[in-house]
Design an enzyme around this catalytic site. Structure first.
Site, short mmCIF file in Angstrom:
data_model
loop_
_atom_site.label_atom_id
_atom_site.label_comp_id
_atom_site.label_asym_id
_atom_site.label_seq_id
_atom_site.Cartn_x
_atom_site.Cartn_y
_atom_site.Cartn_z
N ARG A 196 0.84 -1.20 0.00
CA ARG A 196 0.00 0.00 0.00
C ARG A 196 0.88 1.25 0.00
O ARG A 196 0.58 2.24 -0.64
CB ARG A 196 -0.93 -0.02 1.21
CG ARG A 196 -2.24 -0.71 0.97
CD ARG A 196 -2.07 -2.16 0.50
NE ARG A 196 -3.34 -2.84 0.32
CZ ARG A 196 -3.97 -3.52 1.29
NH1 ARG A 196 -3.42 -3.65 2.49
NH2 ARG A 196 -5.12 -4.08 1.05
N ASP A 225 0.11 -6.74 -3.27
CA ASP A 225 -1.31 -6.44 -3.04
C ASP A 225 -1.82 -5.64 -4.23
O ASP A 225 -1.09 -5.47 -5.23
CB ASP A 225 -1.49 -5.66 -1.72
CG ASP A 225 -2.84 -5.98 -1.06
OD1 ASP A 225 -3.88 -5.72 -1.71
OD2 ASP A 225 -2.86 -6.47 0.08
N HIS A 299 -6.54 -9.70 -3.81
CA HIS A 299 -5.48 -8.71 -3.58
C HIS A 299 -4.39 -8.80 -4.64
O HIS A 299 -3.21 -8.63 -4.35
CB HIS A 299 -4.89 -8.90 -2.17
CG HIS A 299 -5.85 -8.53 -1.08
ND1 HIS A 299 -5.94 -7.26 -0.56
CD2 HIS A 299 -6.79 -9.26 -0.44
CE1 HIS A 299 -6.89 -7.23 0.37
NE2 HIS A 299 -7.42 -8.43 0.46
N GLU A 365 -9.93 -12.70 1.48
CA GLU A 365 -10.86 -11.79 0.81
C GLU A 365 -10.91 -12.00 -0.71
O GLU A 365 -10.95 -11.03 -1.47
CB GLU A 365 -10.51 -10.33 1.14
CG GLU A 365 -10.57 -10.05 2.63
CD GLU A 365 -10.26 -8.61 3.01
OE1 GLU A 365 -11.06 -8.02 3.72
OE2 GLU A 365 -9.21 -8.09 2.58
N TRP A 431 -7.00 -13.96 11.47
CA TRP A 431 -7.13 -12.50 11.58
C TRP A 431 -8.57 -12.07 11.85
O TRP A 431 -8.81 -11.03 12.45
CB TRP A 431 -6.60 -11.81 10.33
CG TRP A 431 -7.44 -11.94 9.09
CD1 TRP A 431 -7.50 -13.01 8.26
CD2 TRP A 431 -8.34 -10.95 8.56
NE1 TRP A 431 -8.37 -12.76 7.22
CE2 TRP A 431 -8.91 -11.50 7.38
CE3 TRP A 431 -8.71 -9.66 8.95
CZ2 TRP A 431 -9.84 -10.81 6.60
CZ3 TRP A 431 -9.62 -8.98 8.17
CH2 TRP A 431 -10.19 -9.54 7.01
N TYR A 456 -4.18 -5.49 15.22
CA TYR A 456 -4.12 -4.64 14.03
C TYR A 456 -3.60 -3.26 14.41
O TYR A 456 -4.31 -2.42 14.92
CB TYR A 456 -5.50 -4.58 13.35
CG TYR A 456 -5.64 -5.66 12.30
CD1 TYR A 456 -5.10 -6.92 12.51
CD2 TYR A 456 -6.29 -5.42 11.09
CE1 TYR A 456 -5.20 -7.92 11.55
CE2 TYR A 456 -6.39 -6.42 10.13
CZ TYR A 456 -5.84 -7.67 10.37
OH TYR A 456 -5.93 -8.66 9.43
N THR A 505 -0.76 -0.55 5.71
CA THR A 505 -0.25 0.81 5.53
C THR A 505 -1.04 1.69 4.56
O THR A 505 -0.50 2.64 4.02
CB THR A 505 1.23 0.76 5.08
OG1 THR A 505 1.32 0.02 3.86
CG2 THR A 505 2.10 0.13 6.13
N GLU A 506 -2.32 1.37 4.34
CA GLU A 506 -3.11 2.26 3.48
C GLU A 506 -2.97 3.72 3.95
O GLU A 506 -2.78 4.63 3.16
CB GLU A 506 -4.59 1.89 3.51
CG GLU A 506 -4.94 0.61 2.81
CD GLU A 506 -4.98 -0.57 3.77
OE1 GLU A 506 -4.24 -0.57 4.77
OE2 GLU A 506 -5.78 -1.50 3.51
#
Ligand SMILES: [Zn+2]
Length: 649
Positions: A196, A225, A299, A365, A431, A456, A505-506
């Site tokens: 990110r 990602d 991702h 995801e 997670w 997180y 790290t977005e």
């Protein structure tokens, strides 16, 4: 020979410890009371994080001066550790400890002893430390234990030990003590997302250096990602030529404009294979194992941007710069055989670069909608007689496991890899809460706990009105992390390898901010995964955290001072709104104003729930430690408090 070693180990166990099994079947080695006499007091005196298993304070001090000789005994690795300690002390103190064999007659020595004391209790990473006015002895079964013993004595020296330049006026001495120490878990991890936002080679090395000081030993490197592919793959140069760069944007991630037609992708970067080898070696010297992650089949937009045939739609896409795109959810086509060919190349090159046992394949995801409407994916489901798209996910992961096995590696993935059936030998990183981890461990698979609720580190550390970025997901304070126990109360067989925290790290564009989000929360994690639960004490811990802050400053590592900030707690008394305050750090005074003036120690002092004066629109509060301000200014609108109260209900 093997029999003899085992017997000696059993003898030591029988002599020095008793093994106890808790209700969940986990084994804890307990030291007898005469060794573990000084718990909290010893912890505070030595101020070591993570708190050692057993400390006994003794009279006197060991003074550092130029007559001290470091005596390594064992292999060349021990020699290197002696040099490491000598350099560490020399930089700030100017005292050069000679590395020599044997010690000078009558002189003081620091002995690093390998394999002299075989102790099963302390395992591969534990150590025994004896400090007297005449000598320091660190003994361990393996070099990793010696490294951790050295880290403990570094923390017992003045904070200036972390300085990068010569300092003056310090007293370089160690309190005499006896320490026996070993970790509770073998996997003590931090994950850094370099997709990110990209962090360069030197930044990654400094991050690894800092984690090793606190006996964290697993660096999970989230290398790919939707926002960037960060690892050079020699046979697929397109992955980094296209996938490592996106259009530059600044502001709030997820609100960025998508790329304009013909706009150049100039933001990003990647690690060459030489860079990777250098970082792996750097980590190895600090006893940190790197777990690289190639996140598929979700991702994977950076992969898909590089190879448009890779997705189910087969359309061209850009690397996502942080825009709210529908293509954010794209997945690799599981019916496209070429994707598996490429993954075989990728995982084989990745396996050859990283000496660790595990390769992380993500697996999280993966949006199944694309597979549902894809002819190739449906053909694969029919051909392989899979039940549905969850079965296809399971098929995908199992194929990757085969590739990894053929490269001598083990597969680990996020807990979604349980969907449709877990690959036979896979390990799971849990997670989405602890449930996935518990389920996998009951099936006999190894598990690393990393639940969002406790692990997180992109979540806020304090009030949203003080903390600099908002990543969503709520507040995770230092004391919340400290409360975490990777072994769930409902138990399960002992397949839990340990725990790790994740730094997504977005919303973290710089390494300084990465550090801010990591420290001091990673100190809490280190104690959670190292120290026996019975020896953990939040009051002792917070004092020891405070003693790390000047060390962070000297090491030029950023950290969050959020433990000093006021915590506002709205509450209702009938219809009336009342305000309470508390702080994580104990014993601070809190002062507040309602008139938009900066509060100080002459303002109203908080003594109990406050009624809000008529017409007040904001409350401002600050903490003091004695005569000096401690935390940062908190400003909260009264209307906002009403809203927060509703959310609490
Ligand atoms: Zn498909």
């Amino acid at each position: 020979m093997r029999q003899k070693v085992v017997s000696l180990g059993l003898f030591l166990l029988a002599s020095f410890s008793s093994a106890a099994s808790d209700k969940n079947g986990f084994i804890f080695w307990q030291l007898p009371p005469q060794i573990n006499t000084i718990g909290k007091e010893g912890q505070e005196h030595l101020s070591i994080i993570p708190a050692p298993v057993a400390i006994q304070l003794r009279e006197g001090v060991f003074k550092f001066d130029s007559t001290v000789v470091i005596v390594p005994s064992g292999n060349g690795e021990v020699q290197k550790l002696a040099g490491y300690l000598s350099d560490k002390v020399f930089t700030p103190s100017g005292i050069r400890l000679t590395v020599a064999k044997p010690a000078r007659a009558g002189g003081k020595s620091i002995k690093l002893v390998l394999n002299k004391v075989f102790s099963k209790i302390i395992g591969d990473e534990g150590y025994q430390l004896e400090i007297t006015p005449a000598a320091v002895n660190i003994s361990a079964n393996k070099p990793a234990g010696l490294f951790y013993g050295i880290q403990s004595i570094i923390q017992m020296l003045p904070p200036a030990i972390e300085s990068k330049v010569r300092t003056g006026g310090e007293i370089w001495e160690l309190r005499a003590a006896s320490v026996t120490d070993y970790p509770r878990f073998g996997w003590r991890g931090l994950m850094l997302d370099v997709s990110r936002h990209f962090f360069n080679k030197e930044e990654v090395k400094s991050y690894i250096d800092q984690m090793a000081k606190y006996k964290l030993n697993s660096f999970h490197w989230h290398l790919t990602d939707n926002q960037g592919w960060r690892i050079e793959i020699k046979k697929l140069p397109g992955l980094t030529a296209t996938g490592a760069f996106r259009v530059p944007r600044t502001g709030t991630f997820w609100t960025f404009e998508p790329p304009h037609p013909d706009e150049k992708a100039t933001d990003g970067g990647f690690y060459t294979q030489d860079d990777i080898r250098e970082i792996v070696q750097y980590a190895r010297e600090r006893y940190v194992t790197i777990v690289p992650e190639i996140d598929v089949p979700g991702h994977s937009l950076a992969f898909i941007a590089s190879f448009p045939q890779a997705s189910c739609t087969q359309l061209p896409y850009h690397v996502n710069p942080g825009s709210p795109h529908a293509d954010e959810d794209l997945v690799l086509c599981a019916g496209n055989e070429d994707n598996f060919k490429k993954l075989e190349i990728i995982l084989s090159e990745v396996s050859s670069l990283f000496p660790g046992k595990y390769i992380h394949i993500g697996g999280d995801e993966a949006d199944k909608r694309f597979w549902k409407s894809c002819v190739k994916c449906q053909a694969r489901i029919a051909k392989e007689k899979l039940k549905d798209e969850a079965g296809l996910q399971s098929y995908f992961i199992k194929r990757l496991e085969k590739i990894l096995h053929s490269n001598g590696k083990k597969l680990i993935g996020w807990d979604e890899i349980l969907e449709g059936g877990l690959a036979p030998d896979a390990s799971v990183m849990s997670w989405r809460g602890s449930e996935g981890g518990i389920a996998a461990s009951k099936m006999g698979h190894h598990v690393v706990m990393s639940p969002g609720q406790y692990c997180y580190f992109d979540h806020l550390q304090g009030d949203i009105n003080i903390e600099p970025t908002y990543a969503g997901g709520g507040v995770l304070r230092l004391s919340d992390v400290y409360r975490y126990d990777p072994v769930p109360p409902e138990g399960g067989p002992g397949y839990i390898l340990g725990a790790q925290a994740n730094v997504w790290t977005e919303h973290i564009p710089t390494i300084r901010q990465v550090e801010y989000m990591t420290w001091p929360r990673a100190l809490a994690l280190s104690e959670v995964v190292w120290t026996p639960p019975d020896s953990r004490n939040i009051d002792s811990f917070l004092l020891r955290v405070e003693s790390q802050f000047p060390r962070f400053s000297n090491a030029e590592v950023n950290y969050a001072p959020s433990i000093y900030d006021p915590i506002i707690v709205p509450q209702k008394d009938g219809k009336k709104l009342l305000i309470s305050f508390k702080t994580e750090y104990r014993g601070l005074d809190i002062y507040y104003t309602f008139d938009h003036t900066f509060p100080d120690k002459f303002s109203d002092k908080y003594q109990g729930p406050i009624e809000i004066p008529k017409g007040a629109s904001e409350i401002w509060a600050i903490t003091y430690k004695g005569k000096m301000p401690a935390g940062r200014l908190l400003k909260v609108a009264i209307d906002d408090l009403e809203k927060r109260l509703q959310e609490l209900i």
